[in-house]
Design a protein around this motif. Structure first.
Motif, PDB file in Angstrom:
ATOM      1  N   THR A  61      45.106  -0.115 -78.259  1.00 23.07           N
ATOM      2  CA  THR A  61      46.320   0.671 -78.430  1.00 23.07           C
ATOM      3  C   THR A  61      47.400   0.250 -77.438  1.00 23.07           C
ATOM      4  O   THR A  61      48.237   1.056 -77.050  1.00 23.07           O
ATOM      5  CB  THR A  61      46.010   2.168 -78.268  1.00 23.07           C
ATOM      6  N   LEU A  62      47.395  -1.001 -77.032  1.00 20.42           N
ATOM      7  CA  LEU A  62      48.361  -1.490 -76.059  1.00 20.42           C
ATOM      8  C   LEU A  62      49.790  -1.323 -76.551  1.00 20.42           C
ATOM      9  O   LEU A  62      50.678  -0.946 -75.784  1.00 20.42           O
ATOM     10  CB  LEU A  62      48.073  -2.959 -75.732  1.00 20.42           C
ATOM     11  N   ILE A  63      50.040  -1.561 -77.827  1.00 23.94           N
ATOM     12  CA  ILE A  63      51.399  -1.422 -78.373  1.00 23.94           C
ATOM     13  C   ILE A  63      51.850   0.042 -78.310  1.00 23.94           C
ATOM     14  O   ILE A  63      53.007   0.325 -78.015  1.00 23.94           O
ATOM     15  CB  ILE A  63      51.503  -1.992 -79.819  1.00 23.94           C
ATOM     16  N   ILE A  88      49.517   5.952 -84.016  1.00 23.39           N
ATOM     17  CA  ILE A  88      48.302   6.662 -83.599  1.00 23.39           C
ATOM     18  C   ILE A  88      47.500   7.086 -84.814  1.00 23.39           C
ATOM     19  O   ILE A  88      46.281   6.930 -84.864  1.00 23.39           O
ATOM     20  CB  ILE A  88      48.652   7.881 -82.713  1.00 23.39           C
ATOM     21  N   THR A  89      48.184   7.599 -85.822  1.00 23.48           N
ATOM     22  CA  THR A  89      47.500   8.036 -87.041  1.00 23.48           C
ATOM     23  C   THR A  89      46.801   6.863 -87.727  1.00 23.48           C
ATOM     24  O   THR A  89      45.616   6.950 -88.084  1.00 23.48           O
ATOM     25  CB  THR A  89      48.490   8.686 -88.010  1.00 23.48           C
ATOM     26  N   PHE A  90      47.502   5.750 -87.908  1.00 28.79           N
ATOM     27  CA  PHE A  90      46.907   4.601 -88.574  1.00 28.79           C
ATOM     28  C   PHE A  90      45.823   3.944 -87.737  1.00 28.79           C
ATOM     29  O   PHE A  90      44.873   3.385 -88.260  1.00 28.79           O
ATOM     30  CB  PHE A  90      47.975   3.579 -88.963  1.00 28.79           C
ATOM     31  N   ASN A  91      45.940   4.048 -86.411  1.00 29.85           N
ATOM     32  CA  ASN A  91      44.948   3.459 -85.528  1.00 29.85           C
ATOM     33  C   ASN A  91      43.613   4.209 -85.615  1.00 29.85           C
ATOM     34  O   ASN A  91      42.547   3.605 -85.589  1.00 29.85           O
ATOM     35  CB  ASN A  91      45.453   3.438 -84.084  1.00 29.85           C
ATOM     36  N   PHE A  92      43.681   5.532 -85.724  1.00 35.14           N
ATOM     37  CA  PHE A  92      42.457   6.325 -85.757  1.00 35.14           C
ATOM     38  C   PHE A  92      41.896   6.508 -87.169  1.00 35.14           C
ATOM     39  O   PHE A  92      40.743   6.866 -87.335  1.00 35.14           O
ATOM     40  CB  PHE A  92      42.669   7.668 -85.083  1.00 35.14           C
ATOM     41  N   VAL A  93      42.719   6.249 -88.191  1.00 35.40           N
ATOM     42  CA  VAL A  93      42.239   6.359 -89.570  1.00 35.40           C
ATOM     43  C   VAL A  93      41.369   5.169 -89.955  1.00 35.40           C
ATOM     44  O   VAL A  93      40.374   5.300 -90.636  1.00 35.40           O
ATOM     45  CB  VAL A  93      43.427   6.518 -90.545  1.00 35.40           C
ATOM     46  N   LYS A  94      41.744   3.992 -89.453  1.00 39.04           N
ATOM     47  CA  LYS A  94      41.012   2.792 -89.868  1.00 39.04           C
ATOM     48  C   LYS A  94      39.688   2.655 -89.220  1.00 39.04           C
ATOM     49  O   LYS A  94      38.952   3.140 -88.675  1.00 39.04           O
ATOM     50  CB  LYS A  94      41.803   1.528 -89.575  1.00 39.04           C
TER      51      LYS A  94
END
Length: 99
Positions: A35-37, A93-99
């Motif tokens: 999640t660096l970005i 954040i949403t797309f990071n935790f959904v995948k």
């Protein structure tokens, strides 16, 4: 006198700045390297919110009506940029935790 929204911008910007700092701290504690970005974007948004707080505070404190209106407008722009940035962060954040 301008100062129609400066008090609201100052209060809301300070609250959202706390939210951004919470996100940065949470990412650091969780040690999420992917999640660096998000971390970098949140840092930039924190700076924008800090500028928004500063300009709205100056707008409240100045006695010159022209400067008051100008600083309030600048604070508005920084605040709107920050809101767009927060929206992007929430999407990431949403797309990071959904995948």
């Amino acid at each position: 006198m301008a100062n129609n929204t400066s008090q609201h911008i100052l209060n809301t910007s300070a609250n959202l700045l706390g939210f951004c700092l919470f996100v940065i701290t949470s990412l650091r504690i969780a040690n999420l390297t992917e999640t660096l970005i998000i971390d970098e974007l949140t840092s930039i948004i924190s700076l924008l919110l800090t500028f928004s707080c500063g300009f709205s505070f100056i707008s409240i404190r100045t006695k010159n009506e022209i400067r008051e209106e100008r600083f309030e407008t600048i604070a508005d722009y920084f605040f709107m940029l920050s809101l767009v940035g927060i929206f992007i962060i929430i999407l990431l954040i949403t797309f990071n935790f959904v995948k």
